[in-house]
Design an enzyme around this catalytic site. Structure first.
Site, PDB file in Angstrom:
ATOM      1  CB  THR A  18      21.734  69.424  68.683  1.00 41.13           C
ATOM      2  OG1 THR A  18      22.041  68.722  67.365  1.00 41.13           O
ATOM      3  CG2 THR A  18      21.163  68.419  69.719  1.00 41.13           C
ATOM      4  NE  ARG A  22      25.859  74.884  70.768  1.00 42.12           N
ATOM      5  CZ  ARG A  22      25.986  73.781  71.526  1.00 42.12           C
ATOM      6  NH1 ARG A  22      26.853  73.051  71.401  1.00 42.12           N
ATOM      7  NH2 ARG A  22      25.174  73.529  72.469  1.00 42.12           N
ATOM      8  CB  SER A 113      27.575  73.810  74.928  1.00 40.93           C
ATOM      9  OG  SER A 113      27.452  72.558  75.681  1.00 40.93           O
ATOM     10  CG  HIS A 114      30.343  70.287  73.644  1.00 43.76           C
ATOM     11  ND1 HIS A 114      28.958  70.658  73.322  1.00 43.76           N
ATOM     12  CD2 HIS A 114      30.926  69.701  72.418  1.00 43.76           C
ATOM     13  CE1 HIS A 114      28.702  70.118  72.207  1.00 43.76           C
ATOM     14  NE2 HIS A 114      29.815  69.370  71.646  1.00 43.76           N
ATOM     15  CE  LYS A 126      19.911  76.079  75.553  1.00 43.14           C
ATOM     16  NZ  LYS A 126      20.332  74.992  76.175  1.00 43.14           N
ATOM     17  CG  ASP A 277      29.313  71.600  78.988  1.00 42.73           C
ATOM     18  OD1 ASP A 277      28.807  71.795  80.273  1.00 42.73           O
ATOM     19  OD2 ASP A 277      28.644  71.334  78.165  1.00 42.73           O
ATOM     20  CG  ASP A 279      26.524  74.992  78.282  1.00 42.50           C
ATOM     21  OD1 ASP A 279      27.425  73.705  78.470  1.00 42.50           O
ATOM     22  OD2 ASP A 279      25.285  74.884  77.927  1.00 42.50           O
ATOM     23  CG  ASP A 281      24.592  71.608  79.364  1.00 44.65           C
ATOM     24  OD1 ASP A 281      25.851  71.582  79.200  1.00 44.65           O
ATOM     25  OD2 ASP A 281      23.721  72.007  78.687  1.00 44.65           O
ATOM     26  NE  ARG A 282      28.101  68.050  76.214  1.00 45.12           N
ATOM     27  CZ  ARG A 282      28.314  67.497  75.074  1.00 45.12           C
ATOM     28  NH1 ARG A 282      29.175  66.652  74.934  1.00 45.12           N
ATOM     29  NH2 ARG A 282      27.780  68.070  73.996  1.00 45.12           N
ATOM     30  CB  THR A 344      20.589  63.258  69.609  1.00 40.54           C
ATOM     31  OG1 THR A 344      20.765  61.965  69.896  1.00 40.54           O
ATOM     32  CG2 THR A 344      21.554  64.134  70.155  1.00 40.54           C
ATOM     33  CB  SER A 365      26.681  63.672  74.711  1.00 41.34           C
ATOM     34  OG  SER A 365      25.158  64.097  74.898  1.00 41.34           O
ATOM     35  CE  LYS A 376      23.904  68.370  77.886  1.00 40.77           C
ATOM     36  NZ  LYS A 376      23.159  68.999  76.680  1.00 40.77           N
ATOM     37  NE  ARG A 496      27.789  64.102  68.119  1.00 41.48           N
ATOM     38  CZ  ARG A 496      28.762  64.867  68.291  1.00 41.48           C
ATOM     39  NH1 ARG A 496      29.877  64.441  68.098  1.00 41.48           N
ATOM     40  NH2 ARG A 496      28.619  66.169  68.491  1.00 41.48           N
TER      41      ARG A 496
HETATM   42  C1  VG1 Z   1      25.519  66.885  71.077  1.00 41.98           C
HETATM   43  C2  VG1 Z   1      25.213  65.667  71.952  1.00 41.98           C
HETATM   44  C3  VG1 Z   1      23.792  65.863  72.257  1.00 41.98           C
HETATM   45  C4  VG1 Z   1      23.635  67.143  73.318  1.00 41.98           C
HETATM   46  C5  VG1 Z   1      24.128  68.126  72.570  1.00 41.98           C
HETATM   47  C6  VG1 Z   1      24.149  69.623  73.396  1.00 41.98           C
HETATM   48  O1  VG1 Z   1      24.823  67.096  69.989  1.00 41.98           O
HETATM   49  O2  VG1 Z   1      25.340  64.633  71.096  1.00 41.98           O
HETATM   50  O3  VG1 Z   1      23.489  64.616  73.233  1.00 41.98           O
HETATM   51  O4  VG1 Z   1      22.285  67.080  73.566  1.00 41.98           O
HETATM   52  O5  VG1 Z   1      25.340  68.329  71.862  1.00 41.98           O
HETATM   53  O6  VG1 Z   1      24.827  69.607  74.373  1.00 41.98           O
HETATM   54  P1  VG1 Z   1      25.130  66.654  68.448  1.00 41.98           P
HETATM   55  O7  VG1 Z   1      23.840  67.018  67.540  1.00 41.98           O
HETATM   56  O8  VG1 Z   1      26.312  67.504  68.018  1.00 41.98           O
HETATM   57  O9  VG1 Z   1      25.310  65.155  68.746  1.00 41.98           O
HETATM   58  V1  VG1 Z   1      25.739  70.741  75.071  1.00 41.98           V
HETATM   59  O10 VG1 Z   1      26.237  70.605  76.517  1.00 41.98           O
HETATM   60  O11 VG1 Z   1      26.769  71.148  73.670  1.00 41.98           O
HETATM   61  O12 VG1 Z   1      24.323  72.134  75.022  1.00 41.98           O
HETATM   62 CO    CO Z   2      26.705  72.369  77.370  1.00 45.79          CO
END
Ligand code: VG1
Ligand code: CO
Length: 543
Positions: A18, A22, A113-114, A126, A277, A279, A281-282, A344, A365, A376, A496
């Site tokens: 996504t 990772r 990220s998270h 990325k 989060d 990085d 962005d959340r 997504t 999310s 974001k 999910r």
């Molecule tokens: C998750 C979220 C998605 C978001 C992505 C990256 O993806 O659901 O909405 O864009 O993380 O966010 P997935 O494929 O695990 O549902 V971040 O802040 O981790 O870059």
């Molecule tokens: Co993030």
């Protein structure tokens, strides 16, 4: 200093998900694992002569090693210049802002990220393109294809640069400039928000608690909120980025940011809480004793955007990812502006933003953003809320309750079933997919199904098609259950399940979400037999 060509062999697991590639840190530590991916990327990109690249990450374990490695490879690729954040630090929205401000050809974000960090945690990489946003699928697929044929890595034997010192360096023929990670981003925020009004809000005693979760958002939040906007020292907590995020999970939701929630529900709770989060962005925004669903947050920002200087002229349109609730659709309808529904992942918003079709966009999310960058943006969302509170004189809770009164409440929840064996998760999705054609017109677990499909998206700007973006089952009253597999996890598969039900009746707006969603939870179980096929009695995370 000489350029080197080293032999290598492909890894078969370098397909980005996504949001980039990772993996566990231990996977990235395999011989040439990072180098292979970067080389595949550089092989796919056009010649870099005369071009600028932006480079930075969320400071997690392996960030610094990766920065030095990539600098040597960028020199071999022929970039004229790399802008790298001091200490290797740049938040994801800051990378986007710097790419755009410097007219760079692209940037590399080092982050998972998270996801948790540290030697046993996750790492990620990325690529963002010249608009500042995540590379589209055609680029990420080309990188993966190239990674499968890789035989050589191009690098140099140049020494590490002094990453912590601002200034100019040379890596072979390439210039490296170590930049202040905050300055360009801060300038952009000043151009969008009414800093005077927010300053007056804090001066009047408004109390905010911003939890940076030991991640990269800390330096940005400290500089802006405490440094410029006059919030008292201590407003930003956990503000120093740590390589392992203090052993915590830097995901700003009520489960992982439970300490923030506890503060916001205490007797002496501040007026507003916020978290970002790994990085940055959340964002999660919390009112005093009042939790907000991210979908509602997006809808509130859209409804009141004209109160914010940067959006005073109104919104061209809005966009949300498919599983995100329809709250923002209802606001868009009342504003008379279009609302787009995308798969997504932020990469799907890029074309809509570039084409001027949307101004604000968001995901369920805890991700919200606008056309100011192509990612974001966590702190941006918090400043937006502060600006709204300052300009309207209303509390966070009042702003959300007014949304519900005007449009009804989109009761919403996401249930995550984590670390399922991949074969079981795949089998579950296959079974669901096979059942879809027969579902419309039937009643399952007392729910009358109107539509059931696997979401496919045709980009309205370039016509590219993305299939299999989530199974959605929509009821005759508009309620929905959506099923998808995560594309960011690094252990097995994560299912999910997204649940949404519209409640027009104001006397029922305070019903607990899980209770209000019970019929949909039962429907999800009846359709997917989650418990039987995963052996999990309940979701690992409910948000
Ligand atoms: C998750 C979220 C998605 C978001 C992505 C990256 O993806 O659901 O909405 O864009 O993380 O966010 P997935 O494929 O695990 O549902 V971040 O802040 O981790 O870059
Ligand atoms: Co993030």
């Amino acid at each position: 200093m000489t350029l080197l060509t080293l032999p290598t062999t492909p890894y078969n697991d370098q397909r980005p998900g996504t949001s980039g590639l990772r993996k566990k840190v231990t996977v990235f530590q395999q011989k040439h694992y990072l180098e292979n991916f970067v080389q595949a990327l550089f092989d796919v990109l056009p010649a870099a002569q005369g071009l600028t690249l932006v480079l930075g990450g969320d400071g997690r374990y392996y960030n610094r090693v990766a920065v030095q490695t990539i600098l040597r490879m960028a020199a071999a690729k022929g970039y004229a210049r790399v802008l790298v954040g001091q200490g290797g630090i740049l938040s994801t929205p800051a990378v986007s802002a710097v790419i755009r401000a410097a007219q760079a050809s692209g940037g590399i974000v080092l982050s998972a990220s998270h996801n948790p960090g540290g030697p046993d945690g996750d790492f990620g990489i990325k690529y963002n393109i010249g608009n500042g946003g995540p590379a589209p699928e055609k680029v990420t697929e080309a990188v993966f294809a190239r990674s499968q044929q890789l035989a050589e890595i191009h690098t140099s034997d140049s020494a590490d640069i002094a990453l912590d010192q601002l200034g100019d360096y040379r890596v072979d023929g390439m210039q490296v400039t170590v930049i202040d990670p905050v300055a360009i981003y801060a300038e952009l925020m000043r151009s969008l928000f009414d800093f005077e009004a927010i300053r007056a809000l804090f001066a009047g005693g408004f109390r905010l608690r911003f939890d940076a979760m030991h991640a990269v958002g800390g330096p940005y939040a400290k500089a802006l909120l405490e440094g410029e906007l006059g919030a008292p020292a201590g407003t930003v907590v956990n503000a120093v980025p740590l390589e392992d995020f203090g052993g915590l999970h830097p995901d700003p939701n009520p489960v992982n940011a439970e300490d923030l929630i506890a503060h916001l529900f205490a007797d002496d709770a501040p007026d507003m809480g916020a978290a970002s989060d790994g990085d940055a962005d959340r964002n999660m925004v919390v009112g005093r004793r009042f939790v907000i669903s991210p979908s509602d947050s997006l809808a509130v920002l859209a409804a009141h955007a004209k109160l914010v200087p940067g959006y005073r002229q109104g919104l061209a349109g809005v966009a949300r990812s498919m599983p995100t609730s329809t709250a923002v659709d209802r606001v868009a309808k009342s504003l008379g502006i279009p609302c787009f529904e995308t798969p997504t992942g932020w990469k799907f918003f890029g074309n809509l933003l570039d084409a001027g079709k949307v101004t604000l966009c968001g995901e369920e999310s805890y991700g919200t953003g606008s056309d100011h960058v192509r990612e974001k943006d966590g702190l941006w969302a918090v400043l937006f809320w502060l600006n709204l509170v300052a300009a309207s004189g209303k509390s966070v809770e009042t702003l959300v309750r007014e949304l519900w009164t005007a449009h009804g409440r989109c009761v919403y929840s996401r249930h995550d079933f984590e670390a399922i064996p991949t074969d079981k998760a795949d089998a579950l999705m296959l079974r669901l997919r096979a059942a879809l054609p027969k579902l419309p017109g039937t009643t399952v677990a007392g729910c009358a199904i109107a539509l059931a499909d696997d979401f496919a998206y045709t980009d309205p700007v370039d016509g590219s098609v993305s299939q299999k973006q989530g199974i959605r089952v929509i009821l005759t009253d508009g309620s929905r259950v959506v099923f998808r597999l995560s594309g960011t996890g690094t252990e097995g598969a994560t299912l999910r399940v997204y649940l949404e039900r519209h409640e027009p009746d104001a006397t029922r707006h305070d019903r607990e979400a899980q209770t209000a969603l019970q019929p949909l939870i039962a429907l999800a179980e009846a359709l997917a037999q989650i418990r039987a096929s995963t052996g999990m009695e309940r979701p690992s995370v409910t948000t």
